[in-house]
Enzyme design. Structure first.
Site, PDB file in Angstrom:
ATOM      1  N   LYS A 113      -0.529  -6.170  -4.733  1.00  0.00           N
ATOM      2  CA  LYS A 113      -1.705  -5.551  -4.101  1.00  0.00           C
ATOM      3  C   LYS A 113      -2.973  -5.859  -4.877  1.00  0.00           C
ATOM      4  O   LYS A 113      -4.050  -5.939  -4.299  1.00  0.00           O
ATOM      5  CB  LYS A 113      -1.512  -4.031  -3.952  1.00  0.00           C
ATOM      6  N   LYS A 195       7.330 -10.227   2.839  1.00  0.00           N
ATOM      7  CA  LYS A 195       7.847  -9.202   3.756  1.00  0.00           C
ATOM      8  C   LYS A 195       6.874  -8.907   4.898  1.00  0.00           C
ATOM      9  O   LYS A 195       5.648  -9.006   4.717  1.00  0.00           O
ATOM     10  CB  LYS A 195       8.213  -7.930   2.984  1.00  0.00           C
ATOM     11  N   LYS A 198       2.519  -3.860   7.593  1.00  0.00           N
ATOM     12  CA  LYS A 198       1.528  -3.366   8.553  1.00  0.00           C
ATOM     13  C   LYS A 198       0.163  -3.951   8.292  1.00  0.00           C
ATOM     14  O   LYS A 198      -0.645  -4.115   9.179  1.00  0.00           O
ATOM     15  CB  LYS A 198       1.301  -1.852   8.447  1.00  0.00           C
TER      16      LYS A 198
END
Ligand code: ATP
Ligand code: LTN
Length: 255
Positions: A113, A195, A198
């Protein structure tokens, strides 16, 4: 005998993906029959990225509706919004004082992130797993049903709990991750090496639970595979095809 306690949650960062459903929520639904279940909307966790307040409010309620649509029954399970229970943030502060910078800096989600949001590497992103530990330990949860990507966060939760118990005596139950065998890690349709998520910015990479059926078919038809003219399961050599096989198997329950 009292029932085992389950706690889990999803961040309210947008629509649920097929990955969220197959990796986590599908197992939640099964568990509510036999366990004491607490399912949370992790809206405090979403503050690690910049949000529009109105959008965050609607995403939070949207996620609540999606939980119910996915089969989480409010008569059987406790569904709640994380920010409405102040003890989550309170315990997170206490546990922060029992967590080391070194162990947090090893978290792969933090590394991922902070690469994605290089302009906003805030300390919440760094201490994110501590809030997650507070969520879990507050309920004395036995089992935490999550996708494989959260395994490391469960390990740090156990380490924090054991450290605290070691100093002050048995306070927290040591929780275990519950990772389903099938589709624990659904990959992106356009980039099958990372992966499905969203917040993916790659068009057609994620299937959302509220996509229309023909949109879903279109996304699958456009998915990235390889140039070999053969269908075979081989995650290393053929990640795209293998991902499609795993999804098919999880949905049809064929092995
Ligand atoms: P974001 O893109 O906002 O980081 P996300 O799609 O990764 O979100 P989370 O809210 O982080 O979703 O995860 C909710 C639950 O879904 C977790 O238990 C997580 O392990 C699981 N999960 C998320 N993505 C996948 C995936 N691709 N395959 C299997 N499980 C997944
Ligand atoms: N970090 C989790 C969401 C989450 C969670 C939790 C999951 C927040 N608190 C407690 C299980 C238990 C994620 O999936 N990104």
């Amino acid at each position: 005998m009292s029932k085992k306690v389950i706690l889990s949650g999803v961040q309210s960062t947008g629509n649920l993906t097929l990955g969220n459903y197959l990796g986590a929520i599908k197992n939640w639904k099964k568990m509510q029959e036999d366990y004491e279940c607490h399912y949370m909307i992790a809206n405090l966790h979403t503050l690690t990225i910049r949000n529009d307040p109105e959008k965050l409010r609607s995403n939070t309620l949207n996620l609540l509706a999606l939980y119910i649509a996915a089969g989480i029954d409010p008569e059987k399970s406790n569904i709640f919004i994380q920010s409405q229970v102040a003890s989550h943030a309170e315990l997170a502060w206490v546990l922060n004082c029992f967590t080391y910078m070194g162990e947090l800096s090893r978290m792969t989600q933090f590394k991922d992130k902070s690469t994605k949001h290089a302009d906003n590497i805030n300390s919440g992103l760094f201490t994110y797993p501590v809030l997650m530990a507070a969520d879990i330990l507050l309920y004395q949860a036995d089992l935490v049903p999550v996708g494989e990507d959260q395994k490391q966060h469960l390990e740090i939760t156990r380490d924090i709990a054991e450290r605290f118990n070691g100093i002050y005596g048995k306070t927290f139950k040591i929780p275990e991750a519950y990772i389903g065998e099938n589709a624990a890690r659904v990959m992106g349709l356009q980039d099958p090496t990372s992966k499905m998520s969203k917040s993916s910015v790659i068009p057609n990479d994620s299937i959302f639970l509220n996509d229309e059926p023909d949109e879903i078919m279109k996304k699958f038809k456009k998915s990235v595979t390889d140039s070999e003219n053969i269908v075979r399961f081989d995650v290393k050599e053929k990640p795209g095809i293998s991902n499609l096989i795993s999804i098919y198997s999880a949905i049809t329950r064929k092995k």
